[in-house]
Design a protein around this motif. Structure first.
Motif, PDB file in Angstrom:
ATOM      1  N   ALA A  51       8.038 -11.413   9.139  1.00 18.82           N
ATOM      2  CA  ALA A  51       6.871 -11.503  10.019  1.00 18.82           C
ATOM      3  C   ALA A  51       5.980 -10.283   9.888  1.00 18.82           C
ATOM      4  CB  ALA A  51       7.320 -11.665  11.470  1.00 18.82           C
ATOM      5  N   GLY A  52       4.674 -10.517   9.974  1.00 16.94           N
ATOM      6  CA  GLY A  52       3.700  -9.437   9.865  1.00 16.94           C
ATOM      7  C   GLY A  52       2.388  -9.978   9.332  1.00 16.94           C
ATOM      8  N   ILE A  53       1.533  -9.074   8.917  1.00 14.20           N
ATOM      9  CA  ILE A  53       0.250  -9.447   8.334  1.00 14.20           C
ATOM     10  C   ILE A  53       0.310  -9.167   6.838  1.00 14.20           C
ATOM     11  CG2 ILE A  53      -2.238  -9.029   8.314  1.00 14.20           C
ATOM     12  CD1 ILE A  53      -1.941  -8.015  11.214  1.00 14.20           C
ATOM     13  N   TYR A  54      -0.029 -10.168   6.047  1.00 10.51           N
ATOM     14  CA  TYR A  54      -0.035 -10.010   4.596  1.00 10.51           C
ATOM     15  C   TYR A  54      -1.489  -9.907   4.129  1.00 10.51           C
ATOM     16  CZ  TYR A  54       4.901 -10.951   4.601  1.00 10.51           C
ATOM     17  OH  TYR A  54       6.251 -10.851   4.826  1.00 10.51           O
ATOM     18  N   LEU A  55      -1.756  -8.853   3.377  1.00 13.43           N
ATOM     19  CA  LEU A  55      -3.111  -8.631   2.888  1.00 13.43           C
ATOM     20  C   LEU A  55      -3.122  -8.550   1.372  1.00 13.43           C
ATOM     21  CD1 LEU A  55      -2.781  -6.328   5.530  1.00 13.43           C
ATOM     22  CD2 LEU A  55      -5.218  -6.625   5.280  1.00 13.43           C
ATOM     23  N   CYS A  56      -4.107  -9.194   0.783  1.00 19.95           N
ATOM     24  CA  CYS A  56      -4.329  -8.991  -0.646  1.00 19.95           C
ATOM     25  C   CYS A  56      -5.488  -8.009  -0.798  1.00 19.95           C
ATOM     26  CB  CYS A  56      -4.619 -10.297  -1.368  1.00 19.95           C
ATOM     27  SG  CYS A  56      -6.113 -11.168  -0.858  1.00 19.95           S
ATOM     28  N   GLY A  57      -5.414  -7.213  -1.845  1.00 18.68           N
ATOM     29  CA  GLY A  57      -6.460  -6.247  -2.123  1.00 18.68           C
ATOM     30  C   GLY A  57      -6.725  -6.248  -3.610  1.00 18.68           C
ATOM     31  N   ALA A  58      -7.931  -5.845  -4.005  1.00 15.39           N
ATOM     32  CA  ALA A  58      -8.268  -5.908  -5.424  1.00 15.39           C
ATOM     33  C   ALA A  58      -9.223  -4.807  -5.835  1.00 15.39           C
ATOM     34  CB  ALA A  58      -8.872  -7.270  -5.768  1.00 15.39           C
ATOM     35  N   ASP A  59      -9.033  -4.367  -7.065  1.00 13.95           N
ATOM     36  CA  ASP A  59      -9.995  -3.462  -7.691  1.00 13.95           C
ATOM     37  C   ASP A  59     -11.211  -4.272  -8.095  1.00 13.95           C
ATOM     38  OD1 ASP A  59      -7.214  -1.946  -9.101  1.00 13.95           O
ATOM     39  OD2 ASP A  59      -8.724  -0.829  -7.953  1.00 13.95           O
ATOM     40  N   ILE A  60     -12.386  -3.804  -7.783  1.00 13.56           N
ATOM     41  CA  ILE A  60     -13.618  -4.424  -8.254  1.00 13.56           C
ATOM     42  C   ILE A  60     -14.486  -3.343  -8.867  1.00 13.56           C
ATOM     43  CG2 ILE A  60     -13.550  -6.281  -6.563  1.00 13.56           C
ATOM     44  CD1 ILE A  60     -15.663  -4.771  -4.958  1.00 13.56           C
ATOM     45  N   ASP A  61     -15.489  -3.737  -9.558  1.00 10.25           N
ATOM     46  CA  ASP A  61     -16.387  -2.780 -10.199  1.00 10.25           C
ATOM     47  C   ASP A  61     -15.619  -1.831 -11.115  1.00 10.25           C
ATOM     48  OD1 ASP A  61     -18.324  -2.486  -7.160  1.00 10.25           O
ATOM     49  OD2 ASP A  61     -18.474  -3.921  -8.800  1.00 10.25           O
ATOM     50  N   TYR A  62     -14.726  -2.385 -11.905  1.00  6.82           N
ATOM     51  CA  TYR A  62     -13.941  -1.617 -12.862  1.00  6.82           C
ATOM     52  C   TYR A  62     -13.175  -0.480 -12.189  1.00  6.82           C
ATOM     53  CZ  TYR A  62     -16.818  -4.202 -16.099  1.00  6.82           C
ATOM     54  OH  TYR A  62     -17.445  -5.201 -16.773  1.00  6.82           O
ATOM     55  N   GLY A  63     -12.699  -0.739 -10.973  1.00  7.35           N
ATOM     56  CA  GLY A  63     -11.829   0.212 -10.303  1.00  7.35           C
ATOM     57  C   GLY A  63     -12.518   1.243  -9.450  1.00  7.35           C
ATOM     58  N   GLN A  64     -13.826   1.251  -9.405  1.00  7.83           N
ATOM     59  CA  GLN A  64     -14.521   2.243  -8.601  1.00  7.83           C
ATOM     60  C   GLN A  64     -14.623   1.845  -7.132  1.00  7.83           C
ATOM     61  OE1 GLN A  64     -15.408   5.351  -9.740  1.00  7.83           O
ATOM     62  NE2 GLN A  64     -14.116   4.574 -11.378  1.00  7.83           N
ATOM     63  N   ASN A  65     -14.265   0.638  -6.831  1.00  5.60           N
ATOM     64  CA  ASN A  65     -14.308   0.191  -5.455  1.00  5.60           C
ATOM     65  C   ASN A  65     -13.113  -0.730  -5.221  1.00  5.60           C
ATOM     66  OD1 ASN A  65     -15.207  -0.160  -2.854  1.00  5.60           O
ATOM     67  ND2 ASN A  65     -17.310  -0.552  -3.473  1.00  5.60           N
ATOM     68  N   PHE A  66     -12.756  -0.858  -3.971  1.00 11.39           N
ATOM     69  CA  PHE A  66     -11.564  -1.634  -3.642  1.00 11.39           C
ATOM     70  C   PHE A  66     -11.852  -2.439  -2.395  1.00 11.39           C
ATOM     71  CE2 PHE A  66      -7.087  -2.069  -4.628  1.00 11.39           C
ATOM     72  CZ  PHE A  66      -6.555  -2.616  -3.471  1.00 11.39           C
ATOM     73  N   VAL A  67     -11.428  -3.711  -2.388  1.00 12.11           N
ATOM     74  CA  VAL A  67     -11.644  -4.548  -1.214  1.00 12.11           C
ATOM     75  C   VAL A  67     -10.349  -5.227  -0.813  1.00 12.11           C
ATOM     76  CG1 VAL A  67     -14.081  -4.988  -1.656  1.00 12.11           C
ATOM     77  CG2 VAL A  67     -12.354  -6.506  -2.643  1.00 12.11           C
ATOM     78  N   PHE A  68     -10.254  -5.553   0.478  1.00 12.77           N
ATOM     79  CA  PHE A  68      -9.118  -6.284   1.013  1.00 12.77           C
ATOM     80  C   PHE A  68      -9.569  -7.637   1.513  1.00 12.77           C
ATOM     81  CE2 PHE A  68      -5.365  -3.707   1.118  1.00 12.77           C
ATOM     82  CZ  PHE A  68      -5.820  -2.404   0.999  1.00 12.77           C
ATOM     83  N   GLY A  69      -8.647  -8.597   1.481  1.00 12.54           N
ATOM     84  CA  GLY A  69      -8.873  -9.848   2.160  1.00 12.54           C
ATOM     85  C   GLY A  69      -8.676  -9.657   3.651  1.00 12.54           C
ATOM     86  N   PRO A  70      -9.018 -10.646   4.452  1.00 11.70           N
ATOM     87  CA  PRO A  70      -8.932 -10.518   5.913  1.00 11.70           C
ATOM     88  C   PRO A  70      -7.509 -10.537   6.455  1.00 11.70           C
ATOM     89  CG  PRO A  70      -9.639 -12.707   5.318  1.00 11.70           C
ATOM     90  CD  PRO A  70      -9.614 -11.928   4.050  1.00 11.70           C
ATOM     91  N   GLY A  71      -6.552 -10.941   5.629  1.00 14.23           N
ATOM     92  CA  GLY A  71      -5.163 -10.942   6.080  1.00 14.23           C
ATOM     93  C   GLY A  71      -4.689 -12.307   6.553  1.00 14.23           C
ATOM     94  N   THR A  72      -3.395 -12.529   6.438  1.00 17.64           N
ATOM     95  CA  THR A  72      -2.729 -13.726   6.962  1.00 17.64           C
ATOM     96  C   THR A  72      -1.625 -13.263   7.888  1.00 17.64           C
ATOM     97  OG1 THR A  72      -3.173 -15.090   5.014  1.00 17.64           O
ATOM     98  CG2 THR A  72      -1.302 -15.727   6.407  1.00 17.64           C
ATOM     99  N   ARG A  73      -1.685 -13.712   9.120  1.00 16.61           N
ATOM    100  CA  ARG A  73      -0.685 -13.317  10.119  1.00 16.61           C
ATOM    101  C   ARG A  73       0.461 -14.323  10.089  1.00 16.61           C
ATOM    102  NH1 ARG A  73      -1.115 -10.032  14.759  1.00 16.61           N
ATOM    103  NH2 ARG A  73      -3.311  -9.741  14.221  1.00 16.61           N
ATOM    104  N   LEU A  74       1.660 -13.834   9.765  1.00 13.97           N
ATOM    105  CA  LEU A  74       2.844 -14.684   9.650  1.00 13.97           C
ATOM    106  C   LEU A  74       3.810 -14.425  10.796  1.00 13.97           C
ATOM    107  CD1 LEU A  74       4.745 -16.629   8.110  1.00 13.97           C
ATOM    108  CD2 LEU A  74       5.588 -14.625   6.854  1.00 13.97           C
ATOM    109  N   SER A  75       4.203 -15.493  11.449  1.00 17.47           N
ATOM    110  CA  SER A  75       5.259 -15.431  12.469  1.00 17.47           C
ATOM    111  C   SER A  75       6.398 -16.320  11.999  1.00 17.47           C
ATOM    112  CB  SER A  75       4.748 -15.928  13.825  1.00 17.47           C
ATOM    113  OG  SER A  75       3.680 -15.129  14.279  1.00 17.47           O
ATOM    114  N   VAL A  76       7.623 -15.833  12.127  1.00 19.33           N
ATOM    115  CA  VAL A  76       8.808 -16.594  11.735  1.00 19.33           C
ATOM    116  C   VAL A  76       9.689 -16.755  12.966  1.00 19.33           C
ATOM    117  CG1 VAL A  76      10.808 -16.708  10.223  1.00 19.33           C
ATOM    118  CG2 VAL A  76       8.697 -15.629   9.405  1.00 19.33           C
ATOM    119  N   LEU A  77       9.871 -17.993  13.368  1.00 20.87           N
ATOM    120  CA  LEU A  77      10.628 -18.281  14.584  1.00 20.87           C
ATOM    121  C   LEU A  77      12.116 -18.396  14.273  1.00 20.87           C
ATOM    122  CD1 LEU A  77       8.266 -20.988  16.113  1.00 20.87           C
ATOM    123  CD2 LEU A  77       8.282 -18.507  16.499  1.00 20.87           C
ATOM    124  N   PRO A  78      12.956 -17.690  15.035  1.00 20.91           N
ATOM    125  CA  PRO A  78      14.399 -17.756  14.760  1.00 20.91           C
ATOM    126  C   PRO A  78      15.003 -19.086  15.187  1.00 20.91           C
ATOM    127  CG  PRO A  78      13.958 -16.403  16.689  1.00 20.91           C
ATOM    128  CD  PRO A  78      12.616 -16.762  16.100  1.00 20.91           C
TER     129      PRO A  78
END
Lengths: 114, 111
Positions: free
Chosen positions: B84-111
């Motif tokens: 459980a938690g927030i999963y984020l993807c991130g990526a190098d853009i502009d040949y590595g001079q800048n970096f961006v993240f996605g908005p995230g996916t919030r995961l809950s796992v019920l026992p």
């Protein structure tokens, strides 16, 4: 091995006050980054640095200034804090950019502007 | 930044179920990174993908990057409450001079 250390962890400011957030890394990394994280907005890049003495603007630089006088430190300044700057701030560092090294993150600074 | 999109925004699964989170870009990605964030804490690096068609696994988590290097998926097998938690993807853009993240996916796992 401390990695990336952010100080302070929490702070409450009044509108118009100034403050500096400190980020320190002990991994000899060239690149350092400051992000803010807001609900529904994800992580947004404020400023970054590709080496000692250099800084560059990210996606949301307005209202912030940065300095990288020493390789291991990256400072984020708020000259006149505004309520819109209430956020959680994260610092990160990495050895190099495109080339496959991940960013290492600090634990964050929770900042509230009243 | 809308350069990276993630789906779903949130996910609730029963313990033991498999799940997939997607990360999509309209641009070619020069490096795609997956991170996990526990509530109120910093980001923990999971995996990095660089080559089209690349696939990596760590314990019960597998990440893939498509051949065009514009979409990545994160698959968790037999989910546990510890996932459980927030999963984020991130990526190098502009040949590595800048970096961006996605908005995230919030995961809950019920026992």
């Amino acid at each position: 091995n401390a990695g990336v250390t952010q100080t302070p962890k929490f702070r409450v400011l009044k509108t118009g006050q100034s403050m500096t957030l400190l980020c320190a890394q002990d991994m000899n990394h060239e690149y350092m980054y400051w992000y803010r994280q807001d609900p529904g907005m994800g992580l947004r890049l404020i400023h970054y640095s590709v080496g000692e003495g250099t800084t560059a603007k990210g996606e949301v630089p307005d209202g912030y200034n940065v300095s990288r006088l020493k390789k291991q430190n990256f400072l984020l300044g708020l000259e006149s804090a505004a309520p819109s700057q209430t956020s959680v701030y994260f610092c990160a560092s990495r050895g190099q950019a495109a080339g496959g090294q991940p960013q290492h993150f600090g634990d964050g600074t929770r900042l509230s502007i009243l | 930044s809308q350069e990276l999109e993630q789906s779903p925004q949130s996910l609730i699964v029963q313990e033991g179920k498999n799940l997939t989170i997607n990360c999509t870009s309209s641009k070619t990605l020069y490096g795609l990174y997956w991170y996990k964030q526990k509530y109120g804490e910093g980001l923990i690096f999971l995996m990095m993908l660089q080559k089209g068609g690349e696939e990596k696994s760590h314990e019960k988590i597998t990440a893939k990057l498509d051949e065009k290097k514009q979409q990545s998926s994160l698959h968790i097998t037999a989910s546990q409450p510890s996932h459980a938690g927030i999963y984020l993807c991130g990526a190098d853009i502009d040949y590595g001079q800048n970096f961006v993240f996605g908005p995230g996916t919030r995961l809950s796992v019920l026992p």
